[in-house]
Write an enzyme that holds these catalytic residues in place. Structure first.
Site: not given
Ligand code: GLY
Length: 391
Positions: A101, A169
């Site tokens: 992330d 994601d």
């Molecule tokens: N990227 C983590 C979520 O969307 O919960």
């Protein structure tokens, strides 16, 4: 249907833009350089996401501030965003806290700053983050490892080995790599992003445009192993926020690579999301393949999908744009009517955000979550022609 339910899209847009100006001015004065996630009793608190300074959502507040600075030129937004960016340096010096992330965290803070102001320190932060993200690439399996190395999501899914897991994601993280290649004129970062996106295209997206959340790959041999269940209802279901990451993420990979197959995949996922929301008053359920009851919503999925549809609209022909823009308006307006709180004395705009389908505590179900607000603001500003491009 409220008063504005009957007005034109343009009237709704102008009205909601004015409300954002009022709300964000008040929030910026109260929140400043705090890094909030979800308000309690109407007030944001510092570092209240579950990972503290490492929480993957910590870029969204500075992202909102940069968007507002772009739209208004009000220095208060820039000053607060710069303060948050400095606080986030701690993330870059603690390897245990960094996961894939890095894109969400640094595109909306340091990279946004650099793009807007040319600040050298921000450029360095962005490039360190890009190198950390690139370092997670598994060249045998052609994917970027999602979680692990300390702060991670393992506890939600058991204590197994997640070194071979990639998740949908990450399609929103890899634009950090495209940016790094553009900036350094070194294609290595973009090669990694492209390879990851191809692997995601193959193993995340199903034929009907629905998506898996997680892809398991043998990290030693690169062979596909399985698609474990993730934040949705069950293995094989269709977690709506994952769907929305696919819509926006594949559209962004098209923007950066001009590989037509990514635009086709983004559209395929978009059509699936639009169909599912169209039969549900344009409101996003947490999972498009879950039991009818209990009915659980996730406004974050709606806001991200709308933002992604607006990205797709920029890349299709003149006579195709309206389909994506109109669908985005319908989602934004439906969510505004059901979930928005425009009282400037209350922190956060969108209620109705849900972190994952199975939430025994209930604390993460249908609550205000900061990234719903980020994608709402980004979408409204884009429709007004006032947005900063952040991805
Ligand atoms: N990227 C983590 C979520 O969307 O919960």
């Amino acid at each position: 249907m409220g008063e504005l339910g009957k007005c034109s899209n343009q009237e709704w847009l102008d009205d909601v833009y004015e409300k954002i100006l009022v709300k964000m001015k008040a929030e910026c004065a109260r929140v400043g350089t705090m890094i909030p996630y979800s308000p309690k009793e109407g007030r944001y608190h510092d570092l209240d996401g579950m990972g503290g300074i490492h929480n993957w959502t910590n870029g969204f507040w500075p992202g909102m501030l940069w968007q507002m600075y772009e739209a208004t030129g009000d220095e208060a937004y820039r000053t607060a965003a710069e303060g948050v960016e400095e606080r986030m340096d701690e993330i870059l010096t603690d390897m245990k806290g960094v996961d894939h992330d890095a894109g969400f965290l640094f595109l909306l803070s340091a990279v946004a700053d650099y793009r807007k102001t040319g600040n050298e320190a921000s450029l360095h932060r962005g490039l360190i983050a890009a190198n950390l993200l690139a370092g997670r690439f598994n060249p045998v399996g052609n994917f970027i490892r999602a979680w692990g190395d300390g702060l991670n999501m393992n506890s939600f899914f058991g204590d197994g080995d997640v070194s071979g897991w990639m998740i949908v994601d990450c399609m929103m993280n890899i634009p950090l790599l495209y940016w790094a290649s553009e900036e350094t004129k070194d294609p290595r970062f973009a090669h990694i992003a492209l390879k990851h996106a191809k692997t995601a295209q193959r193993y995340v997206v199903r034929e009907d445009g629905s998506c898996n959340h997680i892809v398991g790959i043998n990290p030693q041999t690169g062979e596909f192993s399985d698609n474990p269940g993730g934040q949705g209802f069950e293995k094989g279901s269709s977690w709506s926020r994952g769907q929305s990451w696919a819509v926006y993420g594949f559209a962004l990979s098209y923007r950066h690579t001009k590989d037509e197959s990514f635009l086709a995949t983004a559209k395929q996922c978009a059509h699936y999301c639009i169909s599912n929301m169209a039969v549900n008053d344009w409101l996003p359920l947490v999972d498009y393949r879950a039991p009818e009851e209990p009915r659980k919503y996730d406004s974050t999925a709606g806001m991200i999908t709308a933002a992604g549809l607006l990205e797709i609209a920029e890349h299709v022909g003149e006579h195709e744009k309206r389909f994506y823009t109109e669908a985005a308006f319908r989602i934004l307006r439906a969510c505004d009517e059901k979930f928005a709180n425009w009282d400037p004395e209350v922190d956060s705009i969108m209620d109705g955000g849900t972190y994952f389908y199975h939430d025994p505590s209930g604390e993460n179900t249908e609550v205000p979550i900061i990234y719903a607000d980020y994608y709402l603001i980004e979408s409204v500003l884009r429709l007004k022609g006032k947005a900063m491009f952040a991805w």
